[in-house]
Design a protein around this motif. Structure first.
Motif: not given
Length: 611
Positions: A298-324
């Motif tokens: 699944l790629k961002n913007g294709t097949d009605s799928f959106i990907i949003r990523n972020s990283f918080d260096r202070m607490n080492l939290s890596a977030l990836s959100m998939g929306i359909r």
């Protein structure tokens, strides 16, 4: 004149011997020595500190010196007219308590002389001495031994380091943090983990402290602080040092994530994957559909799928959100997100399916801590994509039905979380069986097996039983004696009657009272081997309305299996096969009782019995 006449009357040799003896006494007697001491173990910067010169032989004048300057005194005290004078100034003035003092022993003599100083941090380690002057003594001027002044020094962190070659650590390694301090007196050194201000180690009265971090974990990344304080410091002196522990991505243990979703078509799907990672990872999403089991990226913007990523260096939290958006049936399946960095990779799977009835609760436990109370514990499972509620049923061994108390209804604590309720009003010394139903608008499910516990025997009942245990044997013995006596009298009467009839023909009357009695089993009583489960789950195909419970309207509802049924193993009755109007007529037209029994049967249709 007296001293001169005395000297004239003796010979020269006697005079020499006399002076030799006095000199030996002066040198050998420790009580004649001049000593200099301080008012305490150490001086506090900026506060008064007293130097005391003790002169056993008495003196008219005492001067205080600080080396290396031995020509100019720092302080000077002289006795005159039985008073102490500060002769460091010109003209001399009487001593005041904040400058000088002395203990006089005559008009011009004293034995103890004091001088007040206010040392600073720079005076630490300075060397002092005092000189007494008495012209009437063989040694008119005599110095004390040196006195080294100790000044309290507030702590100063001189060095803070990590004893490792590489600044970046890998998980599982060990490191040591070293904090070195300059202070007097020695300091108390504390180590803190700055992220949550946790105290890691406290070491009192030291000049150096080492904190060792063994088996370093990714969550050990952060700022470590050395905090130093001693008795002369009003505030702590701190310094921080960063520690960086590298780790491959893994699901963040600090977050309770949801991995299973139930949706209807046209719903929007939002999948949130939280990773713990260091350094920042990259993400890749894939999808495996339920029908064909094929996997695609699944790629961002294709097949009605959106990907949003972020990283918080202070607490080492890596977030990836998939929306359909706007779900379809071909979008049901398994979604997988993979996070990758220099240390490796990790993945999180999400199962997306059509909404349905909830999964059964699990890990049920029943505890009876007292005579009238039971505690019921279980864990919540997947809610089927619809809000679920938990309903509790209970019964005792002699009952065949579970009674549902709607006051015990429990909201969903969240998937895989624990729910705990207390049930009161139970009977002491009784075994209770419990079952928990997970209910949503699509149906319900329950424990694979019920749970049970036995309530404690109350103290009053135990005492009564103890009394009855002594009373019952006495009653039994009394009744036995009476029966024995009656039996003996009866035999005597029969024996006498038989003697009168021994010669006549014996004819027994017919026992008509037994002619019309027939022994049989109870109709409809099942054998234990044929008894159905009392807690099998509802068949979702049999559920016609959004919530069976909401329609019943009473305080207690009872679920029971049909013991005659040999068909579809013990499913509870649903309202299938009836029109909505018939259902409401049957449920609401009968108002004689609030307790209803729903009987499951595989033959003869479904029925509702009123008690």
């Amino acid at each position: 004149m007296y001293i001169q006449n005395q000297h004239v009357s003796v010979s020269n040799s006697d005079i020499k011997i006399h002076w030799i003896i006095l000199l030996l006494l002066a040198v050998s007697s420790p009580s004649d020595a001049v000593t200099l001491t301080g008012s305490s173990e150490y001086a506090v910067p900026g506060t008064e500190f007293t130097l005391t010169c003790d002169v056993p032989e008495e003196a008219t004048l005492v001067q205080f010196y600080r080396r290396p300057n031995v020509t100019t005194p720092v302080g000077s005290v002289q006795v005159g007219g039985d008073q102490c004078y500060n002769t460091q100034v010109n003209p001399a003035v009487p001593c005041t308590p904040d400058v000088c003092s002395c203990v006089t022993s005559g008009e011009t003599l004293g034995t103890v002389f004091r001088w007040i100083i206010q040392p600073q941090t720079g005076d630490h380690g300075s060397v002092w001495y005092c000189t007494r002057t008495n012209l009437n003594l063989p040694d008119p001027a005599l110095d004390s031994d040196d006195y080294t002044l100790t000044v309290a020094v507030p702590p100063r962190i001189s060095n803070l380091k990590i004893e490792t070659e590489d600044v970046n650590l890998t998980e599982g390694s060990s490191i040591s943090l070293v904090c070195s301090v300059e202070s007097f007196p020695p300091s108390t050194i504390q180590w803190f983990y700055k992220a949550n201000n946790t105290v890691l180690l406290t070491t009192p009265d030291v000049l150096e402290s080492t904190y060792t971090l063994t088996n370093a974990d990714c969550l050990d990344t952060g700022l470590y602080t050395c905090s130093v304080r001693n008795s002369v410091s009003n505030t702590a002196v701190t310094r921080g040092i960063p520690v960086n522990v590298l780790c491959k991505p893994r699901e963040d243990p600090r977050v309770n994530g949801n991995h299973r979703f139930g949706l209807t078509t046209s719903d929007d799907l939002t999948l949130t994957a939280m990773f713990l990672a260091n350094p920042e990872p990259s993400f890749m999403w894939t999808f495996q559909d339920l029908a064909n089991k094929t996997t695609s990226e699944l790629k961002n913007g294709t097949d009605s799928f959106i990907i949003r990523n972020s990283f918080d260096r202070m607490n080492l939290s890596a977030l990836s959100m998939g929306i359909r958006k706007d779900m379809h049936e071909d979008m049901y399946g398994t979604y997988t997100v993979t996070a990758t960095n220099s240390q490796g990779s990790g993945r999180i799977n999400f199962s997306v399916e059509a909404q349905g009835k909830p999964n059964p609760p699990y890990e049920g436990i029943a505890i009876c801590p007292s005579a009238d109370q039971a505690i019921l514990i279980w864990r919540s499972a997947f809610d089927g994509g619809s809000t679920q509620t938990f309903v509790v049923g209970k019964r005792i061994r002699t009952q065949g039905i579970f009674v549902i108390d709607r006051q015990l209804d429990t909201p969903d604590p969240g998937q895989h979380r624990t729910a705990i309720i207390s049930i009161y009003g139970l009977t002491g010394g009784t075994q209770y069986f419990f079952v928990v139903f997970a209910v949503n608008k699509f149906g319900n499910s329950t424990f694979e097996r019920d749970v049970n516990c036995t309530t404690q025997v109350s103290q009053v009942h135990a005492s009564a039983c103890g009394t009855d245990s002594m009373y019952v044997p006495g009653v039994v013995l009394t009744i036995t004696g009476v029966i024995t006596l009656l039996f003996t009298v009866g035999l005597e009467i029969i024996f006498r009657r038989n003697r009168k009839l021994c010669c006549s023909k014996l004819q027994l009357p017919k026992q008509k009272e037994f002619q019309n009695i027939q022994l049989s089993e109870r109709d409809g009583t099942p054998h234990r081997d044929n008894e159905r489960s009392l807690y099998d789950q509802l068949d979702t195909n049999d559920v016609a309305k959004a919530s069976v419970y909401s329609e019943l309207g009473g305080h207690h509802h009872v679920y029971q299996n049909d013991p005659v049924s040999e068909g579809n193993g013990g499913q509870y009755e649903a309202l299938k096969g009836r029109t909505a109007s018939n259902v409401y007529e049957e449920l609401h037209s009968q108002t004689a009782s609030e307790t209803e029994t729903y009987v499951n049967t595989a033959i003869g249709g479904k029925r509702k019995q009123r008690h």
